[in-house]
Design a protein around this motif. Structure first.
Motif, PDB file in Angstrom:
ATOM      1  N   ILE A 138       0.924  -1.036   0.194  1.00  0.00           N
ATOM      2  CA  ILE A 138       0.011   0.183   0.071  1.00  0.00           C
ATOM      3  C   ILE A 138       0.925   1.464   0.066  1.00  0.00           C
ATOM      4  CG2 ILE A 138      -1.723  -0.982   1.099  1.00  0.00           C
ATOM      5  CD1 ILE A 138       0.248   1.447   2.991  1.00  0.00           C
ATOM      6  N   TYR A 139       0.294   2.353  -0.223  1.00  0.00           N
ATOM      7  CA  TYR A 139       0.849   3.484   0.174  1.00  0.00           C
ATOM      8  C   TYR A 139      -0.255   4.477   0.902  1.00  0.00           C
ATOM      9  CZ  TYR A 139      -0.743   5.800  -4.010  1.00  0.00           C
ATOM     10  OH  TYR A 139      -1.662   6.229  -4.977  1.00  0.00           O
ATOM     11  N   THR A 140       0.173   5.167   1.983  1.00  0.00           N
ATOM     12  CA  THR A 140      -0.995   5.631   2.934  1.00  0.00           C
ATOM     13  C   THR A 140      -1.693   6.830   2.187  1.00  0.00           C
ATOM     14  OG1 THR A 140       0.838   7.260   3.720  1.00  0.00           O
ATOM     15  CG2 THR A 140       0.673   4.975   4.853  1.00  0.00           C
ATOM     16  N   THR A 144       1.167  -5.279   6.082  1.00  0.00           N
ATOM     17  CA  THR A 144       0.929  -4.251   5.199  1.00  0.00           C
ATOM     18  C   THR A 144       2.315  -3.577   5.082  1.00  0.00           C
ATOM     19  OG1 THR A 144      -1.613  -4.112   5.830  1.00  0.00           O
ATOM     20  CG2 THR A 144      -0.245  -2.004   5.004  1.00  0.00           C
ATOM     21  N   LEU A 145       2.591  -3.435   3.721  1.00  0.00           N
ATOM     22  CA  LEU A 145       4.012  -3.030   3.467  1.00  0.00           C
ATOM     23  C   LEU A 145       3.910  -2.045   2.605  1.00  0.00           C
ATOM     24  CD1 LEU A 145       7.052  -3.178   3.496  1.00  0.00           C
ATOM     25  CD2 LEU A 145       6.788  -5.306   1.777  1.00  0.00           C
ATOM     26  N   PHE A 178       2.671  -3.493  10.421  1.00  0.00           N
ATOM     27  CA  PHE A 178       2.779  -2.171   9.144  1.00  0.00           C
ATOM     28  C   PHE A 178       4.208  -1.946   9.211  1.00  0.00           C
ATOM     29  CE2 PHE A 178      -1.367  -2.460  10.928  1.00  0.00           C
ATOM     30  CZ  PHE A 178      -2.329  -1.974   9.811  1.00  0.00           C
ATOM     31  N   LEU A 179       4.568  -2.343   7.878  1.00  0.00           N
ATOM     32  CA  LEU A 179       6.373  -1.997   7.753  1.00  0.00           C
ATOM     33  C   LEU A 179       6.479  -1.189   6.562  1.00  0.00           C
ATOM     34  CD1 LEU A 179       6.755  -6.001   7.598  1.00  0.00           C
ATOM     35  CD2 LEU A 179       6.954  -4.460   9.532  1.00  0.00           C
ATOM     36  N   THR A 180       7.637  -0.662   6.418  1.00  0.00           N
ATOM     37  CA  THR A 180       8.266   0.093   5.283  1.00  0.00           C
ATOM     38  C   THR A 180       9.594  -0.279   5.404  1.00  0.00           C
ATOM     39  OG1 THR A 180       8.271   2.486   4.515  1.00  0.00           O
ATOM     40  CG2 THR A 180       8.712   2.201   6.869  1.00  0.00           C
TER      41      THR A 180
END
Length: 213
Positions: free
Chosen positions: A73-75, A111-112, A143-145
């Motif tokens: 995803i991207y927020t 969710t990355l 929730f990762l980045t």
């Protein structure tokens, strides 16, 4: 019997009904758990990710030992058929799994972000809200980045996730994909927006669990 129980659980409770109402209706009846085989598509790629605490870890920490549902995803995504759809499906699944004791402790969500420049651990924490807090049902939603596009690209390419930059680098365009990963770290199903529905995913999770017996 399991399929009927899952369907009853998924559509009976008011909290889940709210999520389901926001999702496109299925135009087919998913096959019963265990009546089909989910073949191994590919190993989940390896790379370095950041958790909400800013600490780095190998992605394999989040793709092994439990059945994993992973979505990019991207927020700042606002496409209703993109990241928000995946979020609604994950939410509905989270509630359904909470009410299914045999699934407790056996499934995790990941969710990355593929927008590391804007989606810092702090931004991902705001996006996650209370969902990143483990509840009594044993399901964890991570929730990762990543630190940079350089660290992100092996993951995007390894999963075959399509993404491109538009409007002079200000927006991202991508095809929605969600990956079902088994306990050994192999991708067993890839969902597009047409097939990303809680009942379909739950049946596939049950199929993987039945395979282990």
């Amino acid at each position: 019997m399991r399929a009927a129980a899952l369907a009853a659980a998924l559509f009976a409770a008011p909290a889940w009904a709210h999520h389901i109402e926001l999702l496109p209706a299925l135009d087919f009846v998913p096959p019963a758990p265990g009546s089909y085989v989910l073949h191994r598509i590919m190993p989940a790629p390896e790379g370095t990710v950041l958790g909400l605490d800013g600490r780095s870890a190998p992605l394999s920490r989040y793709t092994r030992e439990s059945i994993t549902l992973l979505g990019f995803i991207y927020t700042t995504c606002s496409d209703p058929e993109g990241c928000p759809l995946a979020y609604r499906v994950f939410d509905a699944l989270k509630d359904a799994i909470a009410a299914t004791p045999r699934l407790h402790g056996k499934v995790r969500f990941v969710t990355l972000s593929f927008d590391p420049a804007r989606d810092t651990p702090e931004a991902m924490g705001r996006y996650a809200g209370s969902r990143a807090v483990a509840k009594g049902n044993g399901l964890r939603w991570y929730f990762l980045t990543t630190r940079s596009a350089r660290e992100l690209m092996p993951l995007v390419e390894g999963f075959g996730q399509d993404v491109r930059v538009t409007r002079a680098g200000r927006e991202l365009s991508h095809v929605l994909k969600v990956f079902l990963i088994d306990r050994a770290g192999d991708v067993r199903e890839i969902y597009s927006s047409s097939f990303l529905h809680p009942q379909v995913v739950l049946n596939d999770i049950e199929t993987l669990l039945l395979e282990e017996r």
